[in-house]
Design a protein around this motif. Structure first.
Motif, PDB file in Angstrom:
ATOM      1  N   ALA A  75       0.811  -1.222   0.000  1.00 30.62           N
ATOM      2  CA  ALA A  75       0.000   0.000   0.000  1.00 30.62           C
ATOM      3  C   ALA A  75       0.841   1.268   0.000  1.00 30.62           C
ATOM      4  O   ALA A  75       0.336   2.340  -0.316  1.00 30.62           O
ATOM      5  N   GLY A  76       2.121   1.173   0.355  1.00 32.91           N
ATOM      6  CA  GLY A  76       2.978   2.356   0.430  1.00 32.91           C
ATOM      7  C   GLY A  76       3.408   2.709   1.836  1.00 32.91           C
ATOM      8  O   GLY A  76       4.033   3.749   2.052  1.00 32.91           O
ATOM      9  N   LYS A  77       3.116   1.852   2.824  1.00 35.78           N
ATOM     10  CA  LYS A  77       3.446   2.156   4.219  1.00 35.78           C
ATOM     11  C   LYS A  77       4.956   2.241   4.441  1.00 35.78           C
ATOM     12  O   LYS A  77       5.448   3.205   5.021  1.00 35.78           O
ATOM     13  N   SER A  78       5.671   1.214   3.990  1.00 29.56           N
ATOM     14  CA  SER A  78       7.120   1.190   4.218  1.00 29.56           C
ATOM     15  C   SER A  78       7.812   2.309   3.452  1.00 29.56           C
ATOM     16  O   SER A  78       8.771   2.914   3.952  1.00 29.56           O
ATOM     17  N   THR A  79       7.336   2.608   2.255  1.00 26.78           N
ATOM     18  CA  THR A  79       7.901   3.727   1.500  1.00 26.78           C
ATOM     19  C   THR A  79       7.717   5.028   2.262  1.00 26.78           C
ATOM     20  O   THR A  79       8.631   5.860   2.343  1.00 26.78           O
ATOM     21  N   THR A  80       6.539   5.216   2.846  1.00 19.77           N
ATOM     22  CA  THR A  80       6.277   6.415   3.641  1.00 19.77           C
ATOM     23  C   THR A  80       7.217   6.488   4.831  1.00 19.77           C
ATOM     24  O   THR A  80       7.817   7.540   5.110  1.00 19.77           O
ATOM     25  N   ILE A  81       7.376   5.364   5.554  1.00 19.05           N
ATOM     26  CA  ILE A  81       8.261   5.334   6.714  1.00 19.05           C
ATOM     27  C   ILE A  81       9.689   5.696   6.309  1.00 19.05           C
ATOM     28  O   ILE A  81      10.371   6.479   6.986  1.00 19.05           O
ATOM     29  N   ARG A  82      10.162   5.160   5.194  1.00 14.53           N
ATOM     30  CA  ARG A  82      11.528   5.435   4.745  1.00 14.53           C
ATOM     31  C   ARG A  82      11.727   6.900   4.390  1.00 14.53           C
ATOM     32  O   ARG A  82      12.790   7.473   4.614  1.00 14.53           O
ATOM     33  N   MET A  83      10.703   7.531   3.837  1.00  6.44           N
ATOM     34  CA  MET A  83      10.809   8.969   3.568  1.00  6.44           C
ATOM     35  C   MET A  83      10.793   9.772   4.859  1.00  6.44           C
ATOM     36  O   MET A  83      11.484  10.792   4.976  1.00  6.44           O
ATOM     37  N   LEU A  84      10.035   9.307   5.848  1.00  4.65           N
ATOM     38  CA  LEU A  84       9.942  10.039   7.114  1.00  4.65           C
ATOM     39  C   LEU A  84      11.273  10.090   7.841  1.00  4.65           C
ATOM     40  O   LEU A  84      11.573  11.068   8.532  1.00  4.65           O
TER      41      LEU A  84
END
Length: 324
Positions: free
Chosen positions: A50-59
């Motif tokens: 869904a994009g959760k890990s990508t979001t975390i990595r950007m954070l």
């Protein structure tokens, strides 16, 4: 969600504005606005991909956004950027340790890669995750739950105000899940803000105070767990005449959807939370109503309904969607 204003950016633990990430012609995350206030346990919820890990990595500054901004404790984050020393602790990848070294030695080596740490700091982190007493044992003798707690201890060494965890319950058995759940609640009670991602709805419901639902790279709902549960508008209706009830429900503007669940019962979704109008409409149609009650809701029910209702806001949105 409205974009955060300047005051929110400066006071929030995490403030994200129009965050997007594209790989080639595929969007992983698109137009994400997110606000995590101090003291919250905030769960990013969504299916795998869904994009959760990508979001975390950007954070945490591990990958660069295609567009948008991230602020942590009021400071803008870039690639390899941090809010300030000790402000953030993160567990992004699964735990990887030297099997023949003790838990203590692993922690000392890994924590020492980013800063000089004292024995007192190491002991504090290990006590938080209840590994003090097993800290001299080889990691090879640890259970999966113990390894996960050791990984969290690594993120805790700087005593961060914000703890960011990507799928902290991944692969854990029920005992391990319970251990991580109680640990995060204890840390939050001590003043640590927690942001985690997960696809385990039951765990999110038990751990988190606030939830954001991500589907196809977009945030489709956010709020407290209580608010999301209250948004479910399903009612269970028991009637005397199924055929008459079916005809009446099909004609009622208030009814968004309905399905027959048993011999004489229906689940009914309403456009507005007006059960008294539902009851009156059935009675006026000559249907004998034997029972009417709101369905007990779990976060899983709300999530599945949100995901089913969601339509991409833009063509090709989400992982696997093509960029224009």
């Amino acid at each position: 969600m409205e974009q955060p204003d300047l005051g929110e950016l400066m006071s929030a633990a995490v403030a994200v504005s129009e965050l997007s990430k594209r790989y080639g012609r595929k969007w992983a995350v698109r137009g994400l606005d997110l606000l995590v206030e101090p003291g919250q346990i905030y769960g990013l919820l969504g299916p795998n991909g869904a994009g959760k890990s990508t979001t975390i990595r950007m954070l945490v500054g591990l990958i660069r956004p295609t567009a948008g901004e991230v602020f942590v404790w009021g400071r803008k984050i870039g690639v390899n950027g941090v809010a300030e020393d000790g402000a953030v602790g993160a567990l992004v990848e699964g735990p990887a340790f030297y099997e023949y070294f003790s838990g203590y030695r692993n922690l000392a080596m890994l924590a020492g890669l980013s800063k000089k740490v004292s024995e007192t700091e190491l002991e504090w982190a290990l006590r938080q995750v209840r590994l003090w007493g097993r800290h001299r044992d080889r990691v090879g003798s640890y259970s999966h739950g113990m390894r996960q707690r050791l990984a969290i201890a690594q993120a805790l060494v700087p005593r961060p105000r914000l703890l960011v965890l990507d799928e902290p319950a991944q692969g854990l058995d029920p005992q391990g899940l319970a251990e991580v759940r109680e640990l995060l609640k204890k840390l939050a009670a001590q003043g640590t803000t927690v942001l985690l991602s997960s696809h385990l709805l039951h765990e999110v419901e038990q751990i988190c105070t606030h939830v954001g639902v991500i589907v196809k790279g977009e945030l489709i709902a956010s709020g407290t767990v209580a608010e999301l549960l209250a948004s479910d508008d399903r009612y269970e209706v028991t009637v005397a005449d199924v055929q008459a009830a079916t005809a009446a429900l099909a004609q009622m503007a208030l009814v968004r959807e309905f399905s027959q669940d048993g011999e004489n019962s229906f689940t009914v979704w309403l456009h507005e939370d007006e059960p008294q109008q539902l009851n009156a409409g059935l009675v006026n149609a000559g249907v004998g109503v034997k029972g009417l009650r709101k369905r007990r809701t779990a976060l899983e029910d709300v999530y599945l309904q949100l995901a089913a209702d969601e339509q991409p806001l833009l063509p090709g949105a989400g992982e696997g969607g093509e960029a224009p």
